[in-house]
Design an enzyme around this catalytic site. Structure first.
Site, PDB file in Angstrom:
ATOM      1  N   HIS A  35     -12.421   8.485   1.192  1.00  0.00           N
ATOM      2  CA  HIS A  35     -11.948   7.383   1.608  1.00  0.00           C
ATOM      3  C   HIS A  35     -13.169   6.839   2.974  1.00  0.00           C
ATOM      4  O   HIS A  35     -13.062   7.730   3.805  1.00  0.00           O
ATOM      5  CB  HIS A  35     -10.673   7.756   2.274  1.00  0.00           C
ATOM      6  CG  HIS A  35      -9.931   6.462   3.307  1.00  0.00           C
ATOM      7  ND1 HIS A  35      -9.047   5.897   2.893  1.00  0.00           N
ATOM      8  CD2 HIS A  35     -10.372   6.171   4.473  1.00  0.00           C
ATOM      9  CE1 HIS A  35      -8.875   5.200   3.853  1.00  0.00           C
ATOM     10  NE2 HIS A  35      -9.432   5.348   4.890  1.00  0.00           N
ATOM     11  N   ASP A  71      -3.937   3.204  -6.014  1.00  0.00           N
ATOM     12  CA  ASP A  71      -4.049   3.594  -4.646  1.00  0.00           C
ATOM     13  C   ASP A  71      -2.320   3.579  -4.320  1.00  0.00           C
ATOM     14  O   ASP A  71      -1.986   3.141  -3.474  1.00  0.00           O
ATOM     15  CB  ASP A  71      -4.715   2.900  -3.533  1.00  0.00           C
ATOM     16  CG  ASP A  71      -4.556   3.710  -2.270  1.00  0.00           C
ATOM     17  OD1 ASP A  71      -4.201   4.744  -2.087  1.00  0.00           O
ATOM     18  OD2 ASP A  71      -5.020   3.135  -1.188  1.00  0.00           O
TER      19      ASP A  71
END
Length: 430
Positions: A179, A305
């Protein structure tokens, strides 16, 4: 029972197949793809006018179990996946306890084996507790079933730790998923830094916070040779840097989400927490760069996600509520509407982004209809009209900005290991 999927347009990028044919599945595996297949004992699914594709893979999902079962469970999240046309999902390690050990990995594998509607593959943490300091038991997690490592929403800020993690990932032949966010630049931010954040009086998250981390990690990937993957890429510069790395032979890949190519910050309803996610919705220019990356092939996969949060947490003031939205049930429809219908990509390219793309990163042994492959099949229609009612979602959470949206195109049936798990006709998930 054997199953024949009859008269659909079969598109399998892995085998360069695009023709009207039947798909025959026996004993949980693909037995053949050809016209006019039949078996007197087979269950028949009529796919006339539909697209028949390898089972879709979502490489970035949050199932919340163990520890946050009030938001999602392995069972409920996998049912949402089936209703969205996904046959395989990879779950992130931000559970409680964090999936940083063989014990937690094994728990997820066992729960999935007994309760999941689709194939579930756990992703292990990079560091213990995802604290970014000490490496987790990477080898033990792989032996227990982990298919990648990531600290998910907690980026590894320490370059020395990230270098060591990449070295371990390479030695165990695992992708390392980052991330990308420099927390020193984004601290306290709630949405994309730009005109709208100023207009609404909200602290911004600059695109530079993503760009800086991608740049650093590409240098480390070059140093270590690790298979490096950028999660939910959202900025123009990040896409350009990934393309630069790929053109210079680095084993770097990236994914994006349906909301990052389907929405921009200009589409946000002011202070509506269902539009709060991380990375945030960026400007139209960044969104256009994401679409360009999908067209050019720089972006390898579409991933949801899927980040469930219960209403008690999500429906707070914008500054206080958690980041993230659910997305398993709307991903395919958004991709069809935003990418295929306008002619930006072909159906074959769309299917690549949900099959061979994520498979090339995660190496699950899925994503194809070649004989002998697992009998995972996604059947969808590019034109079916339906309205998304988040209150009917299979997920335990309701945090979606797409509630009440009418879509044109979406999943019609989901077949996992030769078993029909969901169909639009019955809406029943097994």
């Amino acid at each position: 029972m054997p199953i024949v999927i009859r008269n659909g347009r079969v598109i399998d990028p892995a085998s360069n197949t695009d023709r009207v044919a039947d798909v025959f599945i026996v004993d949980g595996r693909i037995a053949g793809v050809a016209p006019n297949l039949s078996s007197p004992k087979a269950e028949v699914f009529d796919a006339t006018g539909m697209i028949v594709a390898p089972g879709f893979i979502d490489m970035h999902v949050h199932l919340r179990e163990p520890g946050f079962e009030h938001a999602e469970t392995i069972e409920s999240g996998s049912r949402a996946a089936a209703a969205g046309g996904f046959t395989s999902i990879c779950c992130m390690p931000n559970t409680k306890p964090v999936n940083d050990s063989a014990m937690v990995t094994s728990y997820i594998v066992e729960q999935a084996r007994s309760k999941a509607a689709v194939n579930v593959f756990p992703i292990g943490a990079i560091t213990k507790g995802s604290a970014g300091e000490e490496l987790a038991a990477i080898g033990a997690m792989k032996a227990a079933g982990a298919v990648a490592i990531s600290d998910d929403g907690l980026p590894v800020m320490n370059a020395r730790v990230m270098r060591r993690a990449m070295e371990f990932a390479r030695s165990y032949d695992l992708p390392i998923i980052q991330h990308c966010e420099d927390l020193n630049l984004s601290a306290g931010g709630d949405m994309h830094e730009g005109a709208n954040s100023v207009r609404w009086g909200l602290r911004g998250i600059p695109a530079a916070s993503e760009d800086v981390m991608v740049a650093r990690d590409l240098v480390l990937a070059q140093l270590t040779g690790a298979r490096y993957h950028v999660a939910h890429i959202s900025t123009r510069n990040a896409v350009a840097m990934v393309e630069y790395g790929r053109s210079h032979g680095l084993p770097v890949t990236c994914e994006t989400t349906p909301h990052h190519f389907g929405l921009a910050d200009a589409d946000m309803a002011p202070y509506d927490s269902n539009y709060k996610m991380k990375p945030p919705l960026r400007s139209c220019g960044h969104r256009d760069a994401i679409i360009e990356g999908l067209i050019a092939g720089t972006i390898s996969a579409i991933a949801t996600d899927h980040a469930p949060h219960p209403g008690s947490e999500k429906m707070q003031e914008f500054e206080r509520c958690p980041f993230g939205i659910i997305g398993l049930e709307t991903a395919l429809a958004l991709a069809l509407e935003e990418l295929v219908a306008p002619g930006k990509i072909t159906l074959a390219r769309l299917i690549e982004l949900f099959t061979t793309g994520p498979e090339s990163v995660m190496r699950l042994g899925r994503g194809t209809l070649t004989p002998g492959a697992p009998g995972d099949v996604t059947v969808f229609s590019p034109t079916v009209e339906w309205t998304y009612d988040v209150n009917q979602s299979a997920s335990r959470s309701r945090n979606s900005p797409f509630h009440a949206r009418t879509f044109h195109g979406g999943p019609m049936a989901t077949i996992v290991n030769g078993g029909l798990k969901w169909s639009r006709q019955s809406s029943h998930i097994t």
